[in-house]
Structures are given as C-alpha cells and as structure tokens.
Design an enzyme around this catalytic site. Sequence first.
Site, PDB file in Angstrom:
ATOM      1  N   ARG A  47      64.439  60.519  61.986  1.00 18.56           N
ATOM      2  CA  ARG A  47      64.292  61.835  62.606  1.00 18.56           C
ATOM      3  C   ARG A  47      63.053  62.533  62.040  1.00 18.56           C
ATOM      4  NH1 ARG A  47      69.700  65.105  62.232  1.00 18.56           N
ATOM      5  NH2 ARG A  47      69.071  64.852  60.071  1.00 18.56           N
TER       6      ARG A  47
ATOM      7  N   VAL B  72      67.944  52.017  63.423  1.00 10.94           N
ATOM      8  CA  VAL B  72      67.912  53.440  63.748  1.00 10.94           C
ATOM      9  C   VAL B  72      68.660  54.170  62.636  1.00 10.94           C
ATOM     10  CG1 VAL B  72      68.559  55.223  65.411  1.00 10.94           C
ATOM     11  CG2 VAL B  72      67.799  52.975  66.218  1.00 10.94           C
TER      12      VAL B  72
ATOM     13  N   LYS C 232      89.596  54.171  59.093  1.00  9.96           N
ATOM     14  CA  LYS C 232      89.449  52.734  58.821  1.00  9.96           C
ATOM     15  C   LYS C 232      90.744  51.985  59.138  1.00  9.96           C
ATOM     16  CE  LYS C 232      85.895  53.354  55.262  1.00  9.96           C
ATOM     17  NZ  LYS C 232      85.707  53.672  53.824  1.00  9.96           N
TER      18      LYS C 232
ATOM     19  N   GLY D  69      70.454  52.012  55.798  1.00  8.38           N
ATOM     20  CA  GLY D  69      69.309  51.569  56.601  1.00  8.38           C
ATOM     21  C   GLY D  69      68.204  50.989  55.730  1.00  8.38           C
TER      22      GLY D  69
ATOM     23  N   GLY E  18      68.628  55.861  56.147  1.00  4.33           N
ATOM     24  CA  GLY E  18      69.233  56.427  54.932  1.00  4.33           C
ATOM     25  C   GLY E  18      69.503  55.319  53.935  1.00  4.33           C
ATOM     26  N   THR E  19      70.503  55.513  53.112  1.00  7.60           N
ATOM     27  CA  THR E  19      70.803  54.539  52.057  1.00  7.60           C
ATOM     28  C   THR E  19      71.023  53.145  52.635  1.00  7.60           C
ATOM     29  OG1 THR E  19      71.882  56.331  50.872  1.00  7.60           O
ATOM     30  CG2 THR E  19      72.324  54.110  50.089  1.00  7.60           C
TER      31      THR E  19
END
Lengths: 435, 435
Positions: free
Chosen positions: A45, A9, A205, A15, A12-13
């Site tokens: 999307r 899901v 983080k 994914g 982008g970069t």
Amino acid sequence: MHKTKVAIVGLGTVGAGVAKILLDHGDRTARNAGTTLWLEKAVVRDLSRARDCELPDGVLTDDLSEVTGDPEIKVVAQLIGGIEPARTIMLQLLESGKDIVTANKALIAEHGAELFARARELGRSIAFDAAVAGGIPIITNLSQCLTANQVSSLSGILNGTSNFIASAMEEQEASYKWAVKEAQRLGYAEADPTMDVDGTDAAQKLAILAHIAFGIKIDWKKIPREGIDKLLPVDIRFAKELGYRIKLLASAQLSDDGLELHVSPSLIRAGEPLAEVRGPFNAINVEGDQVGPLFYYGQGAGQKPTASAVVADMIDMAVGRTALTFRTLKLFTENHSDVQMCSPDKIRGRHYFRFSVEDRPGVLAEIARALGEEGISIASVIQHEPENFDGDTKSYTPLVIMTHTATQGQAARALEVISKMPTVKPGARKMLVQD
Amino acid sequence: MHKTKVAIVGLGTVGAGVAKILLDHGDRTARNAGTTLWLEKAVVRDLSRARDCELPDGVLTDDLSEVTGDPEIKVVAQLIGGIEPARTIMLQLLESGKDIVTANKALIAEHGAELFARARELGRSIAFDAAVAGGIPIITNLSQCLTANQVSSLSGILNGTSNFIASAMEEQEASYKWAVKEAQRLGYAEADPTMDVDGTDAAQKLAILAHIAFGIKIDWKKIPREGIDKLLPVDIRFAKELGYRIKLLASAQLSDDGLELHVSPSLIRAGEPLAEVRGPFNAINVEGDQVGPLFYYGQGAGQKPTASAVVADMIDMAVGRTALTFRTLKLFTENHSDVQMCSPDKIRGRHYFRFSVEDRPGVLAEIARALGEEGISIASVIQHEPENFDGDTKSYTPLVIMTHTATQGQAARALEVISKMPTVKPGARKMLVQD
C-alpha cells in the site's frame, strides 16, 4: 528450467518471509515445484515504508493492476490481514485468473463460502494451509493424508499468543496483565491482543478445521468460546496442585448427539503432550477411526513458519496438486456430511469449579448439595486456609471442586444456583477438564 | 458416480485392513477421491487360508493375471512383505500399466532405484507413505508440506517393536528376554523379531526418509546401526537415574561435514517428546530452516493405521496428485543434492559409558586418564556400591560416565583403550546422548 511467475500482495512479516524464500532459495523451490517460482511483483500500500526484505528492481509496486493485468502471473500469495480490503482484492485476483494462497484465517472463516464458490466458477484454486497453526501442515494432513478416516476428535492449542500468556502465568506465577505485557514485549502479542486472548482467533481456526475434518459448514460465531483473558493465577495454581495445566483448548468431538465444538481454557493433565506445549507453540491431537491418535506439534505463527506453509502451497499450485484437491474436495461450498452441531448443554466432561466462599461452617455442605441436586458427583475437593487472592479485604476461602463426568448444562445450572448463595462471592470459575 | 477399479495383492493383516476400508467405507473414500474406489480383485497365494475380512463373491483369486490382464484396474495396493516375490510382482504390475501403493519398506530401501526407474519409463507411479511410520503421514509431509525448507535434522522412533520392548524393560524393570516374549504375546513382535530389534528395519526406514528429506541416495546397509538386542536393565536404570530414557533412535543430522546417519539406542532426556513415546508408538522430530521444529506422533504399525496410509495413497492416485508428485520429485532415480554421508567418526555428541570395573583403588583414575588422552572431558560420574547385575560371581562395580561433547571417533578409541584394561570387564557399553 520452466518458469512460473508469482506475486505477493502484502509485504508485512509473512510476506517478507515468503519473498526471502523465493529470492534466496530459488533452487530449492524449483526442485520441488519442477519450475522456477519467479517473484515478478510484490504489491504494497505504501511504497515508502521500510521492509524486512530486499527486492530486485521493478518488483515492488503499489499498483495491484500490475498483477491483475499480467496474465503471465499465475500464482499470488495474498498476505493482507483482516476482512477488507483483503476480500475485495481476493475477488479481483480470482477474476483476473490467479490461483491464490492465503494465510488469512479470518477471511476464510468469514467469507470462505463466497470466495471458494467464486474460485470454482472461475476455475481457480485457493490454498490456505498457513491460515491454521502456521508451520504445522494440518490442512494438508486432514484433507489429503487422513482421507481414509472418520475423524472422531480434534483438539488443539491453536492460538500461540494465548498459550504464551498462559505458560508465562504458570511458569512465572504472574498475573494475566504482566504476562500480556511480556508477550507484547517479545512480539508474541499485538498492541491490541483482543482477538487472540478472547478466543476469536482460535474459534475461527477451529471452524476451518472442523469443516475439513467433519464436512460441516460452521459459522465460527456459533462456537461457544471463552478466552484466557479472565484467567486468574489462583486457578493456575490450583490446577497445578491437582496435576493439571491450563491451556486455551479448541475442541471438536463427534458423538451420537452430533458435533460438539468449543474454545475454552481447559485443564489438561500434566505430562499429556498437549499440556506440555509451552510458549508460542501450537499442537493438535487428531483421532481417526483407522489411524487412531495422531499428534502434531510446531510453531503456530511467526515469519518463517508461516512463510514455510505459504511457499509449500505455492509449490503445490505450481505442481498442479492444489487444483486437483480443490476440485475434488469442494470445500466451503456445501456440507459433506449430515453432521450437525450439538447443543453445548449436552457436552459431557469433568468440570473444575473454583468458588470463593465465606469462611464459616456449612458452606461446603450447601455447595455439595447444590451439585448433588443437579446429579453432579464430586471427584475431589481442595480447601486451604483462607487467603486473599483477588485483593478483597474480607476473609474468603478458595474452594475447588473437581467433578466426575457431567454435562455442560448440569454444570452451568449448578454454577448459577451456587453463585446466588449469599456465602459465595461473585466471580466463581468453571472450566472443562480433559482426561 | 465415476468408478475406479482397484486391487489388492496380499491379504495379510494390512491387506485385510485396506479391504475393510474399501468395502465398509466406500462413501468416505468416494467423497475424498471424487470417484468410487471399487475393489475388483484381491490376490492371495493360498485361497484356503482364513482371512480377517469378508469379500464379495468373485473378488478373491490366486491368479495375478486377473489383475495384470484387466486394463480397467488402475490402482493396486501391493501388500506382500519381503523382497521376493514382491519385487517381481511389482515389476509385473508396473508393466501391465498399474499405479502401485505399497507398505513394503524393505523393498523400497533395497530396490527403490530399480522400481522407480521402471515406473518412470512406463509412465506409472509408486506411492509408499505406509512404508515408514505406519499411520504418521511422514512421507507426504516431507515431500509435499515441507518443500520450502532445508531440513537440517530428522530423528525418530521408527520401530514400534523395539520401542515396546525398551518401554517394557523400563516400566517393568524387566530383562530383554522377558520384554521380547511380552511383545510377542501381545502381537507387537514377530516370532523371529531379528530385523526389528537389530536396527535393520529402522535403518531401512531412515534411508527412505533421508532420501526424501536430504536428496541423498543411501544404501541402508551403510548406515551405522545397533539395535536394542544388547540392552541391559542396568543401563536403563542408570539412564533413569541420570534423568534419561533409552530409545532406539534413527537419526539424520546435516552439518558442514555432511549428513550423519545412525540407528542406535540413545539416551533422551525425560520429558522431551521423543523420550515420552511409549509402547508400539512411533514419533519423528523434523527441523527445517523455515518451519523450525516439528514433531509427529502416532501409531507406527498395526492393521488400521497402516491401512489408513495405504488407502490415503490410493485416494491420492485416484485424484491424480501422486502422478504429479512422482513426476516432479524424481525420487530414487538420482541424487537431488550434493549432500554426502559423513564418516561416523566425525559425529559429535555427548556419550554415555558404562563399565564394569574391579572394586579397587585407582581404577577410576586410570579410566578418566584414558578419556582425557582422547580429549574427552567428563560431565558426570556415577559409581555405586558393588552389585552383581550380569550374573558374574566376582565383585565388580558398575561405573557410569557421561561425557561432554566429543566425536564418535574419540569415544570409540577411548572405549577400545579402556576395554583392554585388566581391571575392566569385557562388555562395556557406549551410547549417544541426545540433549
């Protein structure tokens, strides 16, 4: 061979990097997972947007229900950034019976407790090694490899953008502004780099790592943090003269007072492994009571390193390891220890002060007295000929003082007193020194 | 809380360290294992010998059947060194239904195939993260964290004894003999350090790592290996002059020709992370096609770091992760890839040559011609005033040549030719340069 259907899901970069590994290296993942990781769906999307990967027909969709409605899809890499709709989608995926791998550290830091509790209620798992330090498998190392240890110290360079900028300022003797533009040009900083350069990303983080290493649930907003966005070339130059480099350090130290946490630009002695971490790299020092010092170094971001971590987590899920770890460690549902955060006032360390003082007699004596009154003793002083490092037209001299060990509280009080002196220009700088 | 009975076989340095963690930090191991790791038995050969740990009554025994005969003991840390009786005991333990954690790299390198096959037949598991690089969890990292990668390169400092000796020779400008004694005095070398200093130990560890990283079953004896036992101070000095340090490097590089493996003293550029690893520490560089470069650094031996790795493996077994990994990866039972070892002749790299030549005209020209005839081009030359570095009374000059890239075969042939020249003294030295 047995087949495990998976979905992505957010394409982008990261994914796209995950899709490429699954599609191009199926033999590799199958060998390590004992089952073929079959990319069934990739949810985006906007179907019309150009992608950094080619997908087989029927995989791309803008309809999440094609994933939530397919009970054969077992594992989902949820790679949408930010809080919403990432949080809602994560809950929908959990409720439809999926185990989830994510790289979204903001979401874990902000809503980890809620998401992990829900996963547990539903008998599902969440894995997130990609959320911290990209390709460095620090989550697995802390939660699985160092389990015989009481970690006493954890410190690292967790934000590659800040590290790239600080390195560029040092190497090119450049201004902060120039270095940010250079980072943006090379793709190491986003158009709005605020969350990276102001210490937010590193604090989120650090909160995640500290939870795993020390068993303490921390609201990342409570971690004292300062970014590199106010770093001046003059400080980098003085640090260099003293034999140090300035790095944005995320640090967690356990002492009798409790757990001390902070994110701040810090002076690290040149030659120390952390000091030599350049450009967009990340690195982490861990100290355990059994293992002693351990040092990890690798790429903290980027398509391939992050995808490496995401796919390793997907393989762990397919093998079944994640479910066992998730069930055993009970992360983000409770404190696992009595450790408490301690007041930053009590943090002890050496300090770097840089003042801009009027070039006349008696000023150094006055400042030295103020430090002495706080019980801070001076280790070294640098005062050069007057110079104009911040565009001021008056004649000021930069004065740098390195102290012996003192608490943050002492240093802060001394700084307040000194900053009010009429001979000291506003904008004095204080940083921790790591020795 | 649920209780898992465990045992230790062999209560030497590491065994005592494991016992101490289990006995002193039961809360810690229980939290991470989800079950109390209950030390039921510790088997030793000689009950009268002094131990480095205090055991509760009834735990110490010299009768292995108290372990093999107790079906409630599930997990055994088998911490006897050497091949026999370690191998036989390992088989007895497997046959009596135990899962086994071991730190015995010689046994794994020599009899891994047999032991792992037997474990698989019996439905048991073997874990061995402590067998390589002590406290650095490199086995788990390769077999679990980097599973999305094709590893292309793996190189490291895997023998702490050799590294301590090479560091001491450099830092103290000392002889090999002195450094060995110093290592023995400080407990970093055994009374007979042969297996450490001749490269055997590092080759055994490299064979294990290469099997996991590249899926190739290797007889460690086939790995070309050279130790630090013939290292002369003169080479360390010249390396330093050229900007390098000499380290005993274990290296595995994948190329189109196959997998190139070797253990040998190598020149590493000062400032590179591997070059800066001092004393008894270990470090490993891994390069994966997704993750890029990763660097691990930590203590490669010693009671606590090794015990840290052993207990982490025991916790993994109690949680159930080991059984899944063991079943999935099928280590040591087959090749997982078509990768073949390639002939060392084909290994390409830069080379360091140090000759001792007669101090008269024409010698350098002769040597340069011999290199040229093998197609090796010279990158740099150092020739100083004559000196007596090896106790010879004649006037010889050390001549150091750094080459551009050439194969090992070319370099070996050139060395053979040059060594036969009447103007060149026996005992010439050739080393690989890592850039």
